[in-house]
Motif scaffolding. Structure first.
Motif, mmCIF file in Angstrom:
data_model
loop_
_atom_site.group_PDB
_atom_site.id
_atom_site.type_symbol
_atom_site.label_atom_id
_atom_site.label_comp_id
_atom_site.label_asym_id
_atom_site.label_seq_id
_atom_site.Cartn_x
_atom_site.Cartn_y
_atom_site.Cartn_z
ATOM 1 N N PHE A 13 0.842 -1.197 0.000
ATOM 2 C CA PHE A 13 0.000 0.000 0.000
ATOM 3 C C PHE A 13 0.876 1.245 0.000
ATOM 4 O O PHE A 13 1.919 1.287 0.647
ATOM 5 N N ARG A 14 0.386 2.299 -0.700
ATOM 6 C CA ARG A 14 1.112 3.562 -0.743
ATOM 7 C C ARG A 14 0.115 4.717 -0.640
ATOM 8 O O ARG A 14 -0.434 4.959 0.436
ATOM 9 N N ASP A 15 -0.153 5.393 -1.753
ATOM 10 C CA ASP A 15 -1.153 6.472 -1.764
ATOM 11 C C ASP A 15 -2.490 5.915 -2.238
ATOM 12 O O ASP A 15 -3.167 6.530 -3.086
ATOM 13 N N ASP A 16 -2.903 4.784 -1.678
ATOM 14 C CA ASP A 16 -4.125 4.095 -2.098
ATOM 15 C C ASP A 16 -4.742 3.413 -0.874
ATOM 16 O O ASP A 16 -4.968 2.215 -0.864
ATOM 17 N N LEU A 17 -5.004 4.211 0.147
ATOM 18 C CA LEU A 17 -5.338 3.679 1.467
ATOM 19 C C LEU A 17 -6.833 3.380 1.563
ATOM 20 O O LEU A 17 -7.576 4.003 2.325
ATOM 21 N N ASP A 21 -12.260 -0.727 -4.838
ATOM 22 C CA ASP A 21 -11.621 -0.265 -6.066
ATOM 23 C C ASP A 21 -10.099 -0.201 -5.910
ATOM 24 O O ASP A 21 -9.465 0.791 -6.237
ATOM 25 N N HIS A 22 -9.551 -1.290 -5.398
ATOM 26 C CA HIS A 22 -8.109 -1.403 -5.183
ATOM 27 C C HIS A 22 -7.618 -2.594 -6.014
ATOM 28 O O HIS A 22 -7.632 -3.733 -5.545
ATOM 29 N N PRO A 23 -7.200 -2.360 -7.258
ATOM 30 C CA PRO A 23 -6.862 -3.477 -8.138
ATOM 31 C C PRO A 23 -5.793 -4.415 -7.581
ATOM 32 O O PRO A 23 -5.883 -5.631 -7.776
ATOM 33 N N ALA A 24 -4.797 -3.867 -6.890
ATOM 34 C CA ALA A 24 -3.748 -4.743 -6.356
ATOM 35 C C ALA A 24 -4.314 -5.655 -5.269
ATOM 36 O O ALA A 24 -4.018 -6.859 -5.235
ATOM 37 N N LEU A 25 -5.128 -5.112 -4.369
ATOM 38 C CA LEU A 25 -5.730 -5.935 -3.327
ATOM 39 C C LEU A 25 -6.696 -6.945 -3.933
ATOM 40 O O LEU A 25 -6.760 -8.104 -3.486
ATOM 41 N N ALA A 26 -7.438 -6.530 -4.957
ATOM 42 C CA ALA A 26 -8.356 -7.457 -5.628
ATOM 43 C C ALA A 26 -7.595 -8.606 -6.273
ATOM 44 O O ALA A 26 -8.029 -9.771 -6.224
ATOM 45 N N ALA A 27 -6.446 -8.300 -6.883
ATOM 46 C CA ALA A 27 -5.641 -9.363 -7.502
ATOM 47 C C ALA A 27 -5.136 -10.342 -6.446
ATOM 48 O O ALA A 27 -5.116 -11.561 -6.662
ATOM 49 N N VAL A 37 -0.213 -7.609 3.810
ATOM 50 C CA VAL A 37 -0.430 -6.216 3.412
ATOM 51 C C VAL A 37 0.569 -5.336 4.162
ATOM 52 O O VAL A 37 0.737 -5.458 5.382
ATOM 53 N N LEU A 38 1.237 -4.474 3.427
ATOM 54 C CA LEU A 38 2.369 -3.708 3.956
ATOM 55 C C LEU A 38 2.218 -2.237 3.623
ATOM 56 O O LEU A 38 1.871 -1.881 2.486
ATOM 57 N N TYR A 39 2.516 -1.367 4.601
ATOM 58 C CA TYR A 39 2.685 0.061 4.337
ATOM 59 C C TYR A 39 4.082 0.449 4.797
ATOM 60 O O TYR A 39 4.491 0.113 5.919
ATOM 61 N N VAL A 40 4.789 1.171 3.944
ATOM 62 C CA VAL A 40 6.149 1.607 4.250
ATOM 63 C C VAL A 40 6.168 3.131 4.361
ATOM 64 O O VAL A 40 5.786 3.831 3.411
ATOM 65 N N TRP A 102 1.187 -3.938 -6.481
ATOM 66 C CA TRP A 102 0.913 -2.578 -6.015
ATOM 67 C C TRP A 102 0.188 -1.798 -7.089
ATOM 68 O O TRP A 102 0.162 -2.194 -8.273
ATOM 69 N N ASN A 103 -0.412 -0.702 -6.688
ATOM 70 C CA ASN A 103 -1.008 0.257 -7.613
ATOM 71 C C ASN A 103 0.030 1.316 -7.941
ATOM 72 O O ASN A 103 0.724 1.816 -7.051
ATOM 73 N N ARG A 104 0.134 1.648 -9.209
ATOM 74 C CA ARG A 104 1.199 2.539 -9.654
ATOM 75 C C ARG A 104 1.052 3.954 -9.109
ATOM 76 O O ARG A 104 -0.050 4.467 -8.922
#
Length: 488
Positions: A13-17, A21-27, A37-40, A102-104
């Protein structure tokens, strides 16, 4: 004999909190793998711009909300601080993750970090997938008919509207299979929120960081603000704007969700339906955000260098006292001061007023636009790496498709036009609460007796104007003439 569990998949996760509608999480949810799930918090990678104080306050609330939403789905949010390459590699090693998704991100500095992470994972034989989620169109895909990047907003908007309709938003995933036992740093240890003095006290009354707050804000705007938006959005005394900007900034809501919801409003019952002009104007504002990222993608130094190189020769003034008065909302022009005090109190400012205060700094005081951009970066909860510098350069006349420098807002006339009753000024400058509406935007012209009756003493309870508008305007035009002379 049971089959071995598949290697986990890591969602960065980054700027998509958000979880919807979270394609990376859906994948990850559909991969059949256990999910990490990671936030840095990365303040260390070269080229990254550390968040300002107001944005850090927002981030803390948003991470709490995200952690709660993920916990409801059976996974813990792992929080780590440090350079992204090192942290992501470490979590991959700890978990044995076979893939990272991740989402770009679309500003060059963060894109460079993403590419470095992808290269490091490739050396480990770990797969990487990334998704378009934060913009409707990838900046690399938007081109003029001549094949070049856009530098004018209207053709960019036409291009965006001519493309196929944005995809439908994705639903939030159901229960996920997590991976336990991973160390996670306490959010409080990151020092994102103020201690004493608590300068964010006014933020809490206005904002609810997180996905639920974003969805509530969107619903309230569609119900109460979208109708009439085209004509009322410039009125800071009216609740006529969406205030979605910080939620979009941190990805608590996606532009796909906003676009779909606003477009659906065309089908509302006739009595409650906003006009086509209202919807089109709001979608154009969403498109301005896209345009700003398009500019940043192709001009990485947007926050530090003038888009138009001729402004490199502009004779900016070094005026620490003037800058400080502007920052504190003590310029003597009520619409300017109300905006700057609203910013300090709430972490936000109405967009029309942002233009007025920016124009005042750059043109009345001749202070470099970069000083204003830095102040906004630190004090806005929606401080955005693309919108913030693009909008400052637009006002300064140095940007793409910019307002011409000689367009110099008269702060008195701007106040009278967009805050005609003085309600916005009085809300943010209580010392002027009893000044009549006819004089609220120019108290320096009021008869002394009237000011005494209103409890105002210029120079004590409210400042004298820093500059005379007419003289400041003439000085600004003279400064512009100096760079025009160098072009001959």
């Amino acid at each position: 004999m049971t089959a071995p569990s598949p290697a986990p998949i890591l969602v960065w996760f980054r700027d998509d909190l958000r979880v919807s509608d979270h394609p990376a999480l859906a994948a990850a949810a559909t991969s059949g793998r256990p999910v990490v799930v990671l936030y840095v918090l990365d303040d260390d990678s070269p080229g990254l711009r550390p968040l300002g104080a107001a944005s850090r306050w927002w981030l803390a609330g948003s991470l709490r909300a995200l952690a709660a939403a993920l916990a409801e789905r059976g996974v813990d949010l792992v929080r780590r601080r440090g350079p992204a390459v090192r942290v992501v590699e470490a979590v991959v090693a700890e978990t044995g993750a076979a893939e990272v998704v991740w989402n770009r991100r679309h500003d060059p500095a963060t894109d460079a970090v993403d590419r470095a992470v992808a290269a490091a994972l490739a050396r480990r034989g770990v797969g990487v997938r990334s998704f378009l989620a934060s913009l409707l169109v990838d900046p690399a895909e938007a081109r003029t008919k001549g094949g070049t990047p856009f530098s004018v907003f209207t053709p960019f908007l036409r291009h965006l509207l001519a493309r196929p309709a944005p995809r439908a938003p994705l639903p939030a995933p159901g229960p996920l299979r997590g991976v336990g036992g991973l160390a996670s740093e306490p959010l409080e240890s990151w020092g994102l929120e103020p201690k004493a003095p608590d300068w964010a006290a006014g933020f809490r009354a206005l904002w609810t960081p997180g996905e639920a707050g974003a969805q509530a804000r969107l619903a309230a705007f569609l119900d109460n603000g979208l109708a009439g938006y085209a004509t009322l959005r410039d009125r800071p005394d009216r609740p006529a704007t969406s205030r979605l900007s910080p939620h979009l900034r941190f990805g608590e809501i996606s532009p796909f969700q906003v676009w779909a919801a606003a477009s659906l409003a065309r089908e509302a019952p006739r009595g409650a339906r906003p006009s086509g002009a209202d919807i089109d104007k709001f979608l154009a504002e969403v498109a301005w955000r896209e345009f700003s990222y398009h500019l940043l993608a192709h001009h990485p130094e947007l926050a530090t260098r003038s888009f138009q190189p001729r402004f490199d020769a502009f004779p900016w003034r070094d005026d620490p006292a003037g800058l400080r008065a502007w920052q504190r909302g003590e310029t003597g022009y009520p619409i300017v001061d109300a905006g700057m005090r609203e910013l300090w109190r709430t972490g936000w400012m109405h967009n029309r007023v942002r233009m007025v205060v920016a124009s005042f700094l750059v043109k009345h005081l001749l202070i470099d636009w970069r000083e204003g951009e830095r102040w906004f970066w630190d004090t806005l909860v929606d401080a955005d790496p693309a919108n913030n510098p693009a909008s400052w350069q637009w006002v300064a006349g140095s940007g793409a498709d910019a307002a011409p420098y000689f367009r110099i807002f008269n702060p008195v006339l701007q106040g009278e036009k967009f805050d005609p009753d003085g309600a916005y000024v009085k809300e943010n400058i209580p010392a002027l609460a009893d000044v009549p509406a006819s004089l609220i935007h120019k108290p320096f012209t009021a008869p002394p007796l009237l000011l005494r009756q209103a409890g105002v003493t210029l120079g004590e309870t409210y400042p004298h104007p820093l500059v005379d508008h007419a003289k400041a305007r003439a000085r600004a035009l003279d400064a512009l003439a100096t760079i025009k002379a160098t072009e001959r």
